[in-house]
Design a protein around this motif. Structure first.
Motif, PDB file in Angstrom:
ATOM      1  N   ASN A 121      12.715  23.504  34.296  1.00  0.00           N
ATOM      2  CA  ASN A 121      11.613  22.624  34.663  1.00  0.00           C
ATOM      3  C   ASN A 121      12.149  21.299  35.190  1.00  0.00           C
ATOM      4  O   ASN A 121      13.132  20.747  34.669  1.00  0.00           O
ATOM      5  N   ARG A 137       7.120  21.260  35.975  1.00  0.00           N
ATOM      6  CA  ARG A 137       6.996  22.548  36.651  1.00  0.00           C
ATOM      7  C   ARG A 137       8.377  23.087  36.990  1.00  0.00           C
ATOM      8  O   ARG A 137       9.315  22.309  37.156  1.00  0.00           O
ATOM      9  N   PRO A 138       8.511  24.411  37.103  1.00  0.00           N
ATOM     10  CA  PRO A 138       9.821  24.985  37.442  1.00  0.00           C
ATOM     11  C   PRO A 138      10.338  24.435  38.771  1.00  0.00           C
ATOM     12  O   PRO A 138       9.578  24.294  39.734  1.00  0.00           O
ATOM     13  N   GLU A 195       6.612  18.018  43.785  1.00  0.00           N
ATOM     14  CA  GLU A 195       7.670  18.375  42.843  1.00  0.00           C
ATOM     15  C   GLU A 195       8.868  17.443  42.994  1.00  0.00           C
ATOM     16  O   GLU A 195       9.591  17.189  42.035  1.00  0.00           O
TER      17      GLU A 195
END
Length: 296
Positions: free
Chosen positions: A20, A25-26, A250
């Motif tokens: 993560n 989130r990954p 991200e």
């Protein structure tokens, strides 16, 4: 049955499970984009936040240079009277045609105000303190919210991306930028008081979308000045992700002294310190925007 379960467990241990990232989130790899066969029309992205010092100008410079490095033709618009974008890219600000001249119509052809930077594929229309008078001079103009859109129509066919670096305000200049744009990118410092103003900014974006520019979208929120060592940074980022979900990129931009050093040199961090993790973060942001379809 036990033997089967053990074999399954052994097989699972060989699977690469993505770690993560800071957003919880990954982490996904974003592939390097393919070259474009042709250029234009440009997608116009406004970088907005009414709070100052959150990384708008740094993002405009670094993202623009990263996209240019991937073969995209980029035009940066300095739309802040402080002229930080122009200074950060090392171009002339005074005694040259600029965005204020184009807004007032004293210079008719936008091409006259475009300057090349030291980064191939990255051009700029500069600004200086004169732009601070624009709101006063334009207040009685017909369709005053659409003046920038009319200016950019002259050159949008020659670029793949136009990045507008807005001033820290929600006044007429910012409304002009939002009316001209297809998307909004919100740089957000990982700090509590920066978080408080996002709701007001999103409300302004919704009003412009409803009344002036139905095509306007929120491309995403970019966490900047993130410091994983502090609980405060981690909590602010966690709250932003809870509120906005996938609208939060991200990619996260960490805090580093390399950014002011690059600004002093008048070059993007991708040139000033190309191997630094901050430069790679902005290259990743460029790849993420392209993978999301926000940029061709």
């Amino acid at each position: 049955m036990t033997a089967k379960r053990n074999r399954s467990a052994e097989q699972l241990t060989g699977i690469d499970v993505p770690a993560n990232g800071p957003t919880g989130r990954p982490l996904r790899p974003f592939a390097e984009p393919k070259p474009l066969g042709s250029h234009g029309p440009a997608r116009i992205i406004a970088l907005c936040n009414q709070k100052g010092g959150v990384g708008k100008t740094t993002t405009a410079i670094s993202l623009g240079a990263s996209l240019a490095g991937y073969g995209r033709r980029v035009l940066a618009i300095d739309f802040d009277p402080q002229g930080a974008l122009s200074a950060g890219l090392g171009v002339a600000m005074h005694d040259v045609a600029n965005i204020y001249d184009l807004m007032l119509g004293t210079v008719k052809d936008a091409h006259e105000a475009i300057q090349e930077t030291s980064t191939p594929n990255l051009d700029i229309i500069p600004a200086n303190i004169d732009l601070s008078a624009a709101e006063v001079h334009l207040v009685n103009e017909v369709a005053r919210e659409q003046i920038l859109a009319r200016v950019l129509r002259q050159v949008s066919g020659e670029y793949d991306v136009i990045l507008i670096d807005c001033q820290p305000s929600l006044g007429l200049l910012t409304v002009n930028a939002l009316t001209a744009a297809h998307g909004v990118l919100i740089p957000l410092e990982c700090e509590f008081f920066a978080l408080r103003g996002v709701a007001l900014l999103v409300e302004t974006i919704d009003k412009v979308k409803d009344r002036l520019n139905p095509a306007l979208d929120l491309d995403g929120i970019l966490a900047t000045m993130y410091d994983s060592r502090t609980l405060h940074s981690r909590e602010v980022l966690e709250r932003v992700v809870e509120t906005f979900g996938d609208k939060v990129f991200e990619t996260v931009i960490g805090r580093t002294v390399k950014f002011p050093d690059a600004s002093v040199s008048g070059t993007p961090i991708t040139q000033f310190a190309p191997d630094h993790q901050a430069a790679e973060a902005y290259r990743q942001l460029a790849r993420e925007l392209i993978s999301r379809g926000a940029i061709a």
